[in-house]
Design a protein around this motif. Structure first.
Motif, PDB file in Angstrom:
ATOM      1  N   MET A   1      29.998  24.714  -6.052  1.00 23.10           N
ATOM      2  CA  MET A   1      29.525  23.466  -6.116  1.00 23.10           C
ATOM      3  C   MET A   1      30.288  22.407  -6.364  1.00 23.10           C
ATOM      4  O   MET A   1      30.679  21.350  -7.226  1.00 23.10           O
ATOM      5  N   ALA A   3      33.567  21.361  -3.356  1.00 23.24           N
ATOM      6  CA  ALA A   3      34.048  20.585  -3.034  1.00 23.24           C
ATOM      7  C   ALA A   3      33.778  19.332  -2.628  1.00 23.24           C
ATOM      8  O   ALA A   3      33.589  18.718  -1.996  1.00 23.24           O
ATOM      9  N   GLY A   4      32.506  20.313  -2.151  1.00 24.43           N
ATOM     10  CA  GLY A   4      31.239  19.282  -1.026  1.00 24.43           C
ATOM     11  C   GLY A   4      31.798  19.371   0.789  1.00 24.43           C
ATOM     12  O   GLY A   4      31.098  18.968   0.880  1.00 24.43           O
ATOM     13  N   ARG A   6      33.672  17.320   1.557  1.00 29.86           N
ATOM     14  CA  ARG A   6      34.483  16.087   2.337  1.00 29.86           C
ATOM     15  C   ARG A   6      35.557  15.744   2.493  1.00 29.86           C
ATOM     16  O   ARG A   6      36.449  16.537   1.684  1.00 29.86           O
ATOM     17  N   ASP A 301      34.840  15.319  -7.367  1.00 32.22           N
ATOM     18  CA  ASP A 301      34.162  15.923  -6.707  1.00 32.22           C
ATOM     19  C   ASP A 301      33.257  17.060  -6.632  1.00 32.22           C
ATOM     20  O   ASP A 301      33.945  17.913  -7.325  1.00 32.22           O
ATOM     21  N   TYR A 302      31.501  16.448  -7.117  1.00 28.38           N
ATOM     22  CA  TYR A 302      30.929  17.658  -7.885  1.00 28.38           C
ATOM     23  C   TYR A 302      30.063  18.644  -6.710  1.00 28.38           C
ATOM     24  O   TYR A 302      29.242  19.459  -7.213  1.00 28.38           O
ATOM     25  N   GLY A 303      30.107  17.923  -5.681  1.00 27.63           N
ATOM     26  CA  GLY A 303      29.167  18.374  -4.295  1.00 27.63           C
ATOM     27  C   GLY A 303      27.860  18.683  -4.828  1.00 27.63           C
ATOM     28  O   GLY A 303      27.978  17.022  -5.055  1.00 27.63           O
ATOM     29  N   VAL A 304      26.768  19.070  -5.158  1.00 28.88           N
ATOM     30  CA  VAL A 304      25.404  18.680  -4.975  1.00 28.88           C
ATOM     31  C   VAL A 304      25.050  17.825  -6.635  1.00 28.88           C
ATOM     32  O   VAL A 304      24.165  17.429  -6.376  1.00 28.88           O
ATOM     33  N   ASN A 306      26.599  15.732  -8.096  1.00 27.54           N
ATOM     34  CA  ASN A 306      27.137  14.444  -7.334  1.00 27.54           C
ATOM     35  C   ASN A 306      25.859  13.121  -7.284  1.00 27.54           C
ATOM     36  O   ASN A 306      25.520  12.494  -8.167  1.00 27.54           O
ATOM     37  N   ASP A 314      31.674  10.449  -8.628  1.00 24.44           N
ATOM     38  CA  ASP A 314      32.665  10.195  -7.328  1.00 24.44           C
ATOM     39  C   ASP A 314      32.738   8.661  -7.335  1.00 24.44           C
ATOM     40  O   ASP A 314      32.585   8.717  -6.199  1.00 24.44           O
ATOM     41  N   SER A 349      38.982  16.243  -4.878  1.00 29.68           N
ATOM     42  CA  SER A 349      38.112  16.618  -4.199  1.00 29.68           C
ATOM     43  C   SER A 349      38.153  18.402  -5.082  1.00 29.68           C
ATOM     44  O   SER A 349      37.766  19.255  -4.311  1.00 29.68           O
ATOM     45  N   PRO A 351      37.450  21.428  -7.101  1.00 30.94           N
ATOM     46  CA  PRO A 351      36.192  22.043  -7.908  1.00 30.94           C
ATOM     47  C   PRO A 351      36.454  21.225  -9.238  1.00 30.94           C
ATOM     48  O   PRO A 351      37.910  21.851  -9.728  1.00 30.94           O
TER      49      PRO A 351
END
Length: 386
Positions: A1, A3-4, A6, A301-304, A306, A314, A349, A351
């Motif tokens: 959940m 960096a995602g 990017r 960045d909170y991954g999904v 976001n 973001d 980004s 986590p």
């Protein structure tokens, strides 16, 4: 959940200075104006769609209903001790959706939900009251935060302490156990402590509270709005009390209280990480201006999550420049302004759970590099060495 995946050329955690530390955000006058930035954004990004805004709210409310139904229908039927594992999962999922709803009310406070202020305030009051937030009280102080971001004298929230004002407790808490306890209190009670006694907020000459219509946070013509916010909270609290009398306090905590605590933890985490990073400056009155303050924030960045959080996580740099842009245009607008901003755009980004611990360790207080440096003495940076 976290960096995602990017890649970002402006990630602060990969921008290193020659001294080996994180490269600082620029504090010089930018080579562009606010008008230049606005010109780079497609005009439709400033347009509010009532239908589209409501579609996100309906989707969130639907998710709340589905999670509630699944939890109350199936968790009680699980064999012991599985309910003790299932309820926290529900709290996390439902708390994330609560956060999304809170952020839609946040958009109402910024006039980003629709073209009708009366509708935004009515909806914002209802939604925030149901999430135990005083809508108008927060709206007013949050508006002043946007007007004074990064100002040590006038910002309303997350005003860091100067080294000279630290007390002995800061020294004793600067260790693993101390940071753990501090984070635990911050994530569980921090939101209500801030609302109640203005902790981590701008210092006032007398007691300040978001619940007090007489608080120095508010002007005389705003005090009736604070009273309306309090009535909203009391009304919903009474409703919760009546539900608890029928279903029991344990049931109420399971279906509502636990999720609300998760929401509060994310609310503190998101706002703290947006304004706390070793590369971000703060300014006294000699150096501060609105543009400098607007750039003293960082996208995370909170991954999904976001998407669940409607991209406030973001696109926060854009949000401080044009807070009235609806969230569903924020990603497009952010991409449009990044070539203009260049190194003035900051993101990280890392986590969020890693960044939360790192910043709580590295960002303890602020001080200028050299008090004798007349040119930069009004610019303050985070430190962690006493």
């Amino acid at each position: 959940m976290g960096a995602g995946g990017r890649s970002n050329p402006h990630d602060l955690h990969v921008k290193k200075s020659e001294a080996g530390g994180v490269k600082r955000a620029p504090t010089s006058k930018p080579p562009f104006t606010l008008a230049d930035i606005k010109k780079a954004i497609p005009p439709h990004c400033f347009e509010r769609s009532l239908i589209r805004s409501f579609s996100y709210l309906i989707a969130d409310l639907t998710a709340v209903s589905v999670f509630y139904y699944l939890a109350t229908t199936f968790i009680p039927q699980l064999p012991h001790p599985l309910p003790y594992l299932a309820w926290p999962v529900y709290w996390f999922l439902q708390g994330c959706v609560f956060m999304g709803i809170w952020l839609i009310a946040h958009e109402c406070g910024h006039h980003a939900f629709s073209d009708h202020v009366w509708l935004e305030d009515t909806l914002g009051l209802i939604l925030h009251s149901c999430l135990m937030t005083p809508y108008f009280s927060w709206k007013i102080s949050h508006r002043r935060h946007h007007a004074n971001t990064g100002s040590l004298e006038h910002d309303e929230v997350y005003v860091p302490k100067r080294r000279s004002t630290l007390n002995a407790s800061a020294f004793y808490l600067n260790n693993f156990i101390g940071r753990t306890l501090t984070l635990l209190v911050k994530l569980t009670l921090g939101w209500y402590i801030y609302l109640s006694i203005n902790a981590a907020g701008r210092p006032y000459d007398k007691f300040a509270s978001h619940y007090d219509p007489r608080s120095p946070i508010f002007a005389d013509n705003e005090r009736v709005l604070i009273l309306i916010s309090d009535i909203g909270l009391l009304s919903f609290s009474y409703l919760l009390y009546k539900v608890a009398m029928i279903q029991g306090f344990a049931w109420l905590f399971c279906v509502y209280g636990g999720a609300l605590m998760v929401m509060n933890a994310f609310l503190v985490t998101i706002t703290y990480l947006h304004h706390t990073h070793p590369s971000l400056p703060h300014y006294d009155d000699n150096e501060w201006n609105w543009m400098k303050g607007a750039f003293a924030t960082v996208d995370r960045d909170y991954g999904v999550l976001n998407k669940v959080f409607h991209n406030i996580t973001d696109t926060h740099v854009l949000h401080h420049l044009f807070s009235y842009i609806p969230h569903y245009h924020a990603m497009e607008a952010t991409k449009a302004i990044r070539p203009i901003l260049g190194e003035f755009y900051q993101s990280d980004s890392t986590p969020f759970f890693v960044a939360l611990w790192r910043e709580s360790k590295n960002c303890l207080f602020i001080e200028p590099d050299d008090e004798r440096d007349e040119k930069n003495k009004g610019i303050y940076w985070f430190r962690n060495n006493y």
